[in-house]
Enzyme design. Structure first.
Site, PDB file in Angstrom:
ATOM      1  N   SER A 140       0.722  -1.403   0.022  1.00 52.11           N
ATOM      2  CA  SER A 140      -0.282  -0.342  -0.024  1.00 52.11           C
ATOM      3  C   SER A 140       0.902   1.264  -0.039  1.00 52.11           C
ATOM      4  O   SER A 140       2.185   1.056   0.141  1.00 52.11           O
ATOM      5  CB  SER A 140      -0.654   0.185   1.373  1.00 52.11           C
ATOM      6  OG  SER A 140       0.069  -0.063   2.034  1.00 52.11           O
ATOM      7  N   LYS A 141       0.047   2.045   0.214  1.00 50.39           N
ATOM      8  CA  LYS A 141       0.472   3.754  -0.248  1.00 50.39           C
ATOM      9  C   LYS A 141       2.121   3.407   0.823  1.00 50.39           C
ATOM     10  O   LYS A 141       2.685   4.075   1.389  1.00 50.39           O
ATOM     11  CB  LYS A 141       0.150   4.927  -0.469  1.00 50.39           C
ATOM     12  CG  LYS A 141       0.523   6.306  -0.793  1.00 50.39           C
ATOM     13  CD  LYS A 141      -0.105   5.923  -2.316  1.00 50.39           C
ATOM     14  CE  LYS A 141       0.626   7.003  -3.258  1.00 50.39           C
ATOM     15  NZ  LYS A 141       2.368   7.596  -3.516  1.00 50.39           N
ATOM     16  N   ARG A 142       1.466   3.331   1.854  1.00 52.86           N
ATOM     17  CA  ARG A 142       2.317   3.672   3.088  1.00 52.86           C
ATOM     18  C   ARG A 142       3.168   2.944   3.313  1.00 52.86           C
ATOM     19  O   ARG A 142       4.447   3.802   4.353  1.00 52.86           O
ATOM     20  CB  ARG A 142       1.177   2.672   4.435  1.00 52.86           C
ATOM     21  CG  ARG A 142       1.048   3.486   5.706  1.00 52.86           C
ATOM     22  CD  ARG A 142       0.053   2.838   6.403  1.00 52.86           C
ATOM     23  NE  ARG A 142      -0.039   1.459   6.630  1.00 52.86           N
ATOM     24  CZ  ARG A 142       0.301   0.497   6.261  1.00 52.86           C
ATOM     25  NH1 ARG A 142       1.815   0.404   6.716  1.00 52.86           N
ATOM     26  NH2 ARG A 142       0.029  -0.523   6.190  1.00 52.86           N
ATOM     27  N   THR A 143       3.640   1.628   2.449  1.00 50.55           N
ATOM     28  CA  THR A 143       5.015   1.115   2.544  1.00 50.55           C
ATOM     29  C   THR A 143       5.875   1.026   1.379  1.00 50.55           C
ATOM     30  O   THR A 143       7.016   1.138   1.046  1.00 50.55           O
ATOM     31  CB  THR A 143       5.017  -0.656   2.786  1.00 50.55           C
ATOM     32  OG1 THR A 143       3.521  -0.704   2.017  1.00 50.55           O
ATOM     33  CG2 THR A 143       4.850  -0.523   3.892  1.00 50.55           C
ATOM     34  N   ASP A 168       5.458   3.777  -2.523  1.00 47.93           N
ATOM     35  CA  ASP A 168       4.845   3.818  -4.253  1.00 47.93           C
ATOM     36  C   ASP A 168       4.213   3.402  -4.374  1.00 47.93           C
ATOM     37  O   ASP A 168       4.566   1.565  -4.578  1.00 47.93           O
ATOM     38  CB  ASP A 168       5.525   4.736  -4.934  1.00 47.93           C
ATOM     39  CG  ASP A 168       5.831   6.351  -4.573  1.00 47.93           C
ATOM     40  OD1 ASP A 168       5.042   6.799  -3.963  1.00 47.93           O
ATOM     41  OD2 ASP A 168       7.129   6.312  -4.842  1.00 47.93           O
TER      42      ASP A 168
END
Ligand code: GLU
Length: 488
Positions: free
Chosen positions: A256-259, A261
């Site tokens: 996800s964007k959290r981890t 791009d």
């Protein structure tokens, strides 16, 4: 399994956003499989969500695929015999299929309201059973159904899921997966506004386009029994399936964007090389063998086998991506690298579009000096800023090196010695520097460090000889002479 059929595979993006790494990898696996089998790779645009579709998204998806080097044999811009390849243009075909389904009885009108359904679901939950269909609508006679429709009652069309039917797939990756039809509800095939749903049109199109193998993300496995039932209703041969495991972040959860791009476009913008990205995506869940990390598209095609795709999720390893990128960057010719890096330097405002031959030669020299330490194209502007303008203000250790007590004497002595050199850059900078350091009773490093900082603002960077060559005599001497007063 339908392996005797001509191989026809498809990538079916919905143009509602960016192309994500998962989608790009699905496209890549389909492409590699088609190329390996001498089959056809087609692109079908699933643009039925008129509210979320955008032309911009479609363009960017196509650009991303092209950037990766994935060409399609049929689809947008390529044409083909089984088009249109945009679902938004296939309305007539869907209408015919809907009419056929209603006529043959595998689609039926369901008049239940949202509240009716909620109540039924609640009962099913209480009885610990799956909700499967609205009994009133399913049992309605054709005349009653027609009469209610004629009276203007709102309805959806549901797919009549047969009882006691086994729906099995021999998944190329997961092995045999069996569903019982009792697990599948009478799903909505056509909404009350007349628009058919994804599961319905996807199966209709895959059948009409003679898709032999459906290779897609495992999040679609739940859809597969529904789609197989459509094939059975149509009397069309079922494709075989390969459900590709998810891409996971380092934390083992869905990427996800959290981890990091997740959109391929972000990697393009950051200057990742297409060959490296292709290679990296090809390694997400697949391997040529236990030892090969770097390969060409041709090598991937030659080794491609759906059976070699891992069953478990593929971990997205940023370090591995950077390592692969560095490998590709270092293997590029200086000329190619200079061309690839040019847009990044232009974007940073360091160079303009007009590149004469002298500028090009200088750029190639710069690129050659930085090549051993570069991972991403986009890193170059920051790393090489000192060669395009003022010396960046040194910080930390670099500032300290320049502020050292002996630095002014050493720098002015080295500037004098360099000024007297016959050639530029001097053949042997060390031979010039050594006696100066010795005369001051310091180690060579005590001279080299402030020298580097005076010239480029930092302690790292290319070989000193390359720095002098890139800056030229005048600029180098000016920087050596002006560095000390500037910081004192
Ligand atoms: N349009 C669907 C998606 O983007 C395609 C799924 C499939 O490959 O069947 O997820």
């Amino acid at each position: 399994m339908a392996s005797h059929r001509p191989v026809r595979v498809r990538f079916a993006p919905s143009p509602t956003g960016m192309l994500h790494l998962g989608g790009a990898r699905t496209a890549l696996f389909n492409w590699a499989f088609a190329r390996r089998e001498g089959g056809t790779f087609l692109l079908r645009v699933e643009d039925t969500d008129t509210e979320r579709n955008s032309e911009e998204s479609l363009r960017s998806i196509l650009d991303c695929l092209r950037w990766l080097g994935l060409d399609w044999d049929e689809g947008p811009e390529a044409g083909g015999d089984v088009g249109p390849y945009f679902q938004s243009e296939r309305g007539e075909f869907y209408a015919q299929s809907i009419a056929r389904g209603v006529e043959e009885g595998w689609l039926y009108r369901c008049f239940a309201t949202a509240e009716d359904l909620e109540q039924q679901r609640e009962h099913a939950r209480a009885a610990k059973k799956n909700w499967r269909f609205d009994p009133t609508s399913r049992g309605l006679s054709q005349e009653d159904s027609d009469a209610r429709a004629a009276a203007g009652d709102s309805f959806v069309l549901r797919f009549r899921v047969p009882d006691h039917e086994e729906i099995g797939i021999d998944d190329h990756i997961r092995g045999r997966v069996v569903f019982q039809s009792e697990e599948v509800e009478d799903w909505v095939a056509v909404r009350s506004d007349g628009n058919p749903t994804y599961n319905f049109v996807c199966a209709l199109d895959d059948a009409a386009m003679s898709i032999s193998h459906v290779i897609r993300g495992e999040e679609h496995l739940v859809n597969t029994p529904k789609q197989i039932l459509v094939y059975r209703a149509l009397g069309e041969p079922e494709p075989s399936y390969a459900h590709v495991p998810l891409i996971l972040g380092q934390d083992g959860k869905k990427l996800s964007k959290r981890t990091g791009d997740t959109a391929l476009g972000d990697y393009i913008a950051k200057g990742y090389l297409p060959q490296a990205m292709f290679n990296f995506l090809g390694l997400l869940g697949f391997s040529i063998d236990d030892a090969t990390d770097v390969f060409t598209p041709e090598e991937l095609i030659a080794a491609f086998d759906l059976k070699r795709i891992n069953k478990s999720g593929a971990i997205f390893d940023q370090d591995r991506l950077h390592w692969i990128c560095g490998e590709y960057l270092r293997s590029m010719s200086v000329r190619d690298l200079a061309q690839a890096v040019l847009p990044h330097l232009q974007q940073a405002g360091f160079l303009n579009c007009a590149m004469d031959s002298a500028k090009t030669a200088w750029l190639e020299q710069l690129v050659a000096a930085f090549q051993p330490r570069l991972t991403l194209l986009s890193e170059l502007p920051a790393q090489a800023a000192a060669f395009f303008g003022e010396v960046p203000t040194p910080e930390g250790k670099a500032a300290k090196a320049l502020a050292a007590e002996q630095a002014p004497v050493l720098l002015s002595a080295v500037a004098d010695a360099l000024e007297g050199a016959n050639d530029w850059p001097p053949q042997d900078v060390m031979a010039i520097a050594k006696p100066i350091a010795e005369a001051q009773g310091v180690g060579l490093g005590k001279l080299m460090q402030p020298m580097r900082v005076a010239l480029t603002g930092s302690l790292g960077g290319p070989e000193l000889k390359d720095i002098l060559a890139l800056l030229g005599r005048e600029q180098s001497l000016a920087r050596l002479r002006s560095a000390v007063p500037k910081v004192s």
